[in-house]
Scaffold this motif. Structure first.
Motif, PDB file in Angstrom:
ATOM      1  N   MET A   3       0.838  -1.160   0.000  1.00 36.96           N
ATOM      2  CA  MET A   3       0.000   0.000   0.000  1.00 36.96           C
ATOM      3  C   MET A   3       0.892   1.236   0.000  1.00 36.96           C
ATOM      4  O   MET A   3       1.827   1.329   0.797  1.00 36.96           O
ATOM      5  N   SER A  20       1.302   5.480   0.291  1.00 35.93           N
ATOM      6  CA  SER A  20       0.656   6.623   0.926  1.00 35.93           C
ATOM      7  C   SER A  20       1.547   7.849   0.754  1.00 35.93           C
ATOM      8  O   SER A  20       2.742   7.800   1.079  1.00 35.93           O
ATOM      9  N   HIS A  73       4.092  -0.466  14.663  1.00 41.05           N
ATOM     10  CA  HIS A  73       2.993  -1.232  14.072  1.00 41.05           C
ATOM     11  C   HIS A  73       3.566  -2.490  13.451  1.00 41.05           C
ATOM     12  O   HIS A  73       4.777  -2.572  13.193  1.00 41.05           O
ATOM     13  N   HIS A 124       3.240  -3.600  10.524  1.00 37.84           N
ATOM     14  CA  HIS A 124       3.494  -3.471   9.091  1.00 37.84           C
ATOM     15  C   HIS A 124       4.947  -3.089   8.825  1.00 37.84           C
ATOM     16  O   HIS A 124       5.501  -2.251   9.526  1.00 37.84           O
ATOM     17  N   TYR A 160       3.583  -2.907   4.050  1.00 40.35           N
ATOM     18  CA  TYR A 160       3.187  -4.284   3.778  1.00 40.35           C
ATOM     19  C   TYR A 160       3.042  -5.004   5.113  1.00 40.35           C
ATOM     20  O   TYR A 160       3.959  -4.939   5.928  1.00 40.35           O
ATOM     21  N   PRO A 161       1.936  -5.683   5.328  1.00 39.14           N
ATOM     22  CA  PRO A 161       0.741  -5.675   4.478  1.00 39.14           C
ATOM     23  C   PRO A 161       0.052  -4.314   4.551  1.00 39.14           C
ATOM     24  O   PRO A 161       0.390  -3.487   5.397  1.00 39.14           O
ATOM     25  N   PRO A 162      -0.932  -4.083   3.668  1.00 38.01           N
ATOM     26  CA  PRO A 162      -1.651  -2.805   3.678  1.00 38.01           C
ATOM     27  C   PRO A 162      -2.274  -2.523   5.053  1.00 38.01           C
ATOM     28  O   PRO A 162      -2.698  -3.444   5.746  1.00 38.01           O
ATOM     29  N   ARG A 163      -2.308  -1.258   5.425  1.00 35.82           N
ATOM     30  CA  ARG A 163      -2.897  -0.856   6.706  1.00 35.82           C
ATOM     31  C   ARG A 163      -4.393  -0.609   6.526  1.00 35.82           C
ATOM     32  O   ARG A 163      -4.817   0.272   5.795  1.00 35.82           O
ATOM     33  N   ARG A 164      -5.185  -1.403   7.219  1.00 32.03           N
ATOM     34  CA  ARG A 164      -6.655  -1.297   7.104  1.00 32.03           C
ATOM     35  C   ARG A 164      -7.162   0.082   7.505  1.00 32.03           C
ATOM     36  O   ARG A 164      -8.094   0.592   6.922  1.00 32.03           O
ATOM     37  N   GLU A 165      -6.529   0.699   8.514  1.00 30.79           N
ATOM     38  CA  GLU A 165      -7.018   2.001   8.988  1.00 30.79           C
ATOM     39  C   GLU A 165      -6.794   3.111   7.973  1.00 30.79           C
ATOM     40  O   GLU A 165      -7.353   4.187   8.110  1.00 30.79           O
ATOM     41  N   TYR A 166      -5.992   2.880   6.944  1.00 31.51           N
ATOM     42  CA  TYR A 166      -5.753   3.878   5.897  1.00 31.51           C
ATOM     43  C   TYR A 166      -6.617   3.630   4.672  1.00 31.51           C
ATOM     44  O   TYR A 166      -6.584   4.413   3.738  1.00 31.51           O
ATOM     45  N   GLN A 167      -7.349   2.550   4.647  1.00 32.45           N
ATOM     46  CA  GLN A 167      -8.141   2.219   3.449  1.00 32.45           C
ATOM     47  C   GLN A 167      -9.505   2.859   3.497  1.00 32.45           C
ATOM     48  O   GLN A 167     -10.040   3.170   4.490  1.00 32.45           O
TER      49      GLN A 167
END
Length: 79
Positions: free
Chosen positions: A1, A3, A18, A20, A72-79
């Motif tokens: 992901m 950003s 975190h 990630h 990696y992996p994508p951060r859910r809180e940013y999606q």
């Protein structure tokens, strides 16, 4: 992901961690990066690597900072 990060002059991303993995590239400006026990000022064109679960903090210079973060992996809180 990916950003895009834009920090105002003097802005701080307080120490945190975190699960990630995070890598990034400074696109413009300067900032002090503290990753684990290592402290380094980075400028445009330089990259950073932040391993999973390592505490880190970023302090933007008086110029501010623009950077590209990759998680990696994508951060859910940013999606």
């Amino acid at each position: 992901m990916c950003s895009l990060v834009e920090m105002n002059p003097g802005a701080v991303v307080r120490r945190h961690q975190h699960p990630h993995e995070q890598i990034g590239l400074v696109l413009a400006g300067r900032a002090l990066f503290r990753v684990g026990n290592v402290e380094k000022e980075l400028t445009a064109g330089e990259r950073y690597i932040i391993p999973s679960n390592v505490p880190h903090e970023v302090v933007a210079s008086e110029e501010g900072l623009r950077a590209l973060d990759v998680f990696y992996p994508p951060r859910r809180e940013y999606q």
